[in-house]
Design an enzyme around this catalytic site. Structure first.
Site, mmCIF file in Angstrom:
data_model
loop_
_atom_site.group_PDB
_atom_site.id
_atom_site.type_symbol
_atom_site.label_atom_id
_atom_site.label_comp_id
_atom_site.label_asym_id
_atom_site.label_seq_id
_atom_site.Cartn_x
_atom_site.Cartn_y
_atom_site.Cartn_z
ATOM 1 N N LYS A 120 0.820 -1.212 0.000
ATOM 2 C CA LYS A 120 0.000 0.000 0.000
ATOM 3 C C LYS A 120 0.857 1.267 0.000
ATOM 4 O O LYS A 120 0.408 2.308 -0.462
ATOM 5 C CB LYS A 120 -0.967 -0.010 1.177
ATOM 6 C CG LYS A 120 -2.081 -1.036 0.988
ATOM 7 C CD LYS A 120 -3.233 -0.854 1.953
ATOM 8 C CE LYS A 120 -4.370 -1.807 1.630
ATOM 9 N NZ LYS A 120 -4.047 -3.226 1.918
HETATM 10 C C1 PLP Z 1 -4.652 -4.331 1.245
HETATM 11 C C2 PLP Z 1 -3.907 -5.621 1.134
HETATM 12 C C3 PLP Z 1 -4.286 -6.634 0.225
HETATM 13 C C4 PLP Z 1 -5.524 -6.522 -0.630
HETATM 14 O O1 PLP Z 1 -5.388 -5.569 -1.659
HETATM 15 P P1 PLP Z 1 -6.677 -4.994 -2.394
HETATM 16 O O2 PLP Z 1 -6.167 -3.892 -3.242
HETATM 17 O O3 PLP Z 1 -7.597 -4.517 -1.306
HETATM 18 O O4 PLP Z 1 -7.282 -6.106 -3.192
HETATM 19 C C5 PLP Z 1 -3.499 -7.765 0.145
HETATM 20 N N1 PLP Z 1 -2.416 -7.934 0.940
HETATM 21 C C6 PLP Z 1 -2.019 -6.991 1.815
HETATM 22 C C7 PLP Z 1 -0.833 -7.248 2.665
HETATM 23 C C8 PLP Z 1 -2.741 -5.798 1.948
HETATM 24 O O5 PLP Z 1 -2.352 -4.874 2.847
#
Ligand code: PLP
Length: 477
Positions: A120
């Protein structure tokens, strides 16, 4: 380049107009009016660009209301080696998102070398730069209010810390995050970051955010905004690393590559869809879910059935514990041939707590044209995958990445490189690593004493008025 709503009832807007907002006023999500497409010649010219140049080449096709020199500067200041060198000691940080070869044709795309050790950061850090820029240009300030169960909140705080014109008020349950996740947020000393621990669970935090946001007078008076997962700029930023990985694992232009994506809110894999629509030769987009398999169910059966929040299972890949996939509407808009009336009708069902079925309408038969396939994983699968990857390749992966690898391998085809997206580092999920490997996870340099650092957090009851009072006291600091 204008942006339109998937529900078709909001006026078209430019990038900066939608940057600071969330949903379109008609309840839809913003998407580009048309996807810019790279020709074969243009795609060939992108090969060999470093991350920043590639990001500029792609984002400048999606953003036309920031002058090129400004956009280049924002990108250059965001994607620095210093910011993205917190991950594994043997990675090539100059690549920003290096690709790790596990074996012939099988790769891990390292997206988790940023400050909070999860993918993220890649989008959130750019969002921080863009917000600061847009607010300065408009002569405004913004108070970001959010609720987190871990990853999103810490990525947002690390992206917004020290930014001019921005304050963050982040609500999190007092108990329930890992000590590592708590420390990632609560040890930040920046005066523009306000951590609020709520005596309650994550849903209490989210309810408070909703109630504050529904008070339109308060919201306007204190300039309240959000950094939610449906923000278009976050998706746009994530498109870049699909291109970066494509060029890293292919020698020739036009070669197909498949991607496996650990998925929750469908943001990350939606960016893969956009990259494909922009002309990148992606063969399969493999949607990997955990036990919360709303998306897998859709891609297997054509039925989209969001769960009630009490149906959400708490798993050892917690960042994928979702009851509905908030970005999914963007894909369905394209699947319907961009028929906003149909999207409105489908989400009318969803908003009334019902499922919709695209099999009978014939739309589901078109899914393969978009390259999507799926699968799901469970606790035993991810523990076994973490163990096998460690034994076989000497690489330690986290639980979410393990879900992606497990499902990705089920869809692997001979001769087609498979890139599995690494969405977090194992250091964040110590218990699962201990269970799988009988040892503590590796910790990147600089994080050894994280939990020992002094913490700053305001503990409060799950009381909306108390939160409002706190915001009012600090909204002009
Ligand atoms: C947010 C997240 C996801 C999921 O991603 P999306 O974009 O919501 O599908 C997967 N793995 C981790 C570690 C995350 O923080």
């Amino acid at each position: 380049m204008k942006y339109i709503s998937t529900r078709g009832l909001a006026p078209a807007q430019s990038f900066l107009d939608i940057l600071l907002g969330g949903l379109a006023p008609d309840g839809g999500l913003y998407v580009p009016e048309t996807y810019p497409r790279f020709s074969a010649g243009e795609l060939a010219a992108l090969r060999g660009l470093d991350y920043r140049r590639l990001a500029f080449a792609i984002l400048s096709r999606l953003i036309d209301d920031i002058p090129a020199d400004d956009l280049r500067l924002l990108i250059d200041r965001t994607y620095t080696v210093a910011t993205y060198s917190h991950g594994r000691p043997d990675s090539d940080f100059s690549q920003i998102t290096p690709v790790r070869r596990l074996e012939e044709g099988l790769y891990l795309l390292e997206l988790s070398n940023g400050p909070t050790l999860a993918f993220k950061d890649m989008a959130m850090q750019l969002l921080g730069s863009l917000f600061e820029y847009a607010l300065a240009r408009a002569g405004r300030d913004l108070n970001i209010l959010g609720a987190t169960s871990g990853d999103t909140g810490s990525a947002a705080e690390h992206a917004m810390r020290g930014r001019r014109g921005i304050r963050v008020f982040m609500l999190a349950p007092e108990h329930g995050m890992t000590r590592f996740q708590q420390a990632q947020m609560w040890s930040l000393a920046d005066p523009n970051i306000h951590n609020i621990a709520i005596r309650g669970v994550f849903d209490d935090c989210q309810d408070i955010v909703k109630q504050v946001s529904n008070d339109l007078e308060f919201k306007a008076r204190y300039r309240i905004g959000a950094v939610n997962s449906i923000n278009w700029a976050r998706i746009a930023a994530q498109v870049v690393y699909y291109f970066k990985a494509y060029y890293a694992v292919t020698a020739h232009d036009g070669e197909p590559v498949s991607f496996s994506v650990p998925s929750g809110n469908f943001g990350n894999v939606c960016a893969g869809h956009i990259a494909r629509m922009m002309g990148l030769p992606i063969r399969k987009l493999i949607v990997a879910t955990n036990e919360n398999d709303v998306l897998d169910e859709f891609f297997r059966t054509g039925v989209y059935r969001p769960r009630a929040s009490h149906e959400t299972r708490h798993t050892s890949s917690p960042s994928m514990d979702i009851s509905k996939a908030s970005n999914f509407e963007r894909f369905v808009f394209d699947l319907t041939g961009r028929d906003a009336a149909q999207v409105r009708a489908l989400w009318k069902e969803v908003e009334q707590g019902r499922a919709f079925d695209l099999k009978s309408s014939g739309l589901f038969a078109r899914v393969p044209e978009f390259g999507f396939v799926s699968g799901s994983s469970n606790h035993a699968n991810r523990i076994a995958t973490i163990r096998r990857v460690w034994e076989q390749y000497g690489t330690m992966i986290d639980t979410h990445t393990a879900d992606g690898l497990k499902v990705g391998l089920e869809h692997r085809e001979p001769g087609v490189p498979l890139v599995c997206l690494e969405t977090a580092l194992p250091a964040k999920f110590e218990d699962a690593i201990r269970e799988a490997l009988g040892r503590a996870p590796e910790r990147p340099a600089g994080y050894e004493d994280l939990e020992q650092r002094p913490q700053r957090v305001e503990v409060m009851d799950a009381d909306t008025q108390a939160v409002k009072d706190y915001i009012a006291r600090h909204a002009n600091d």
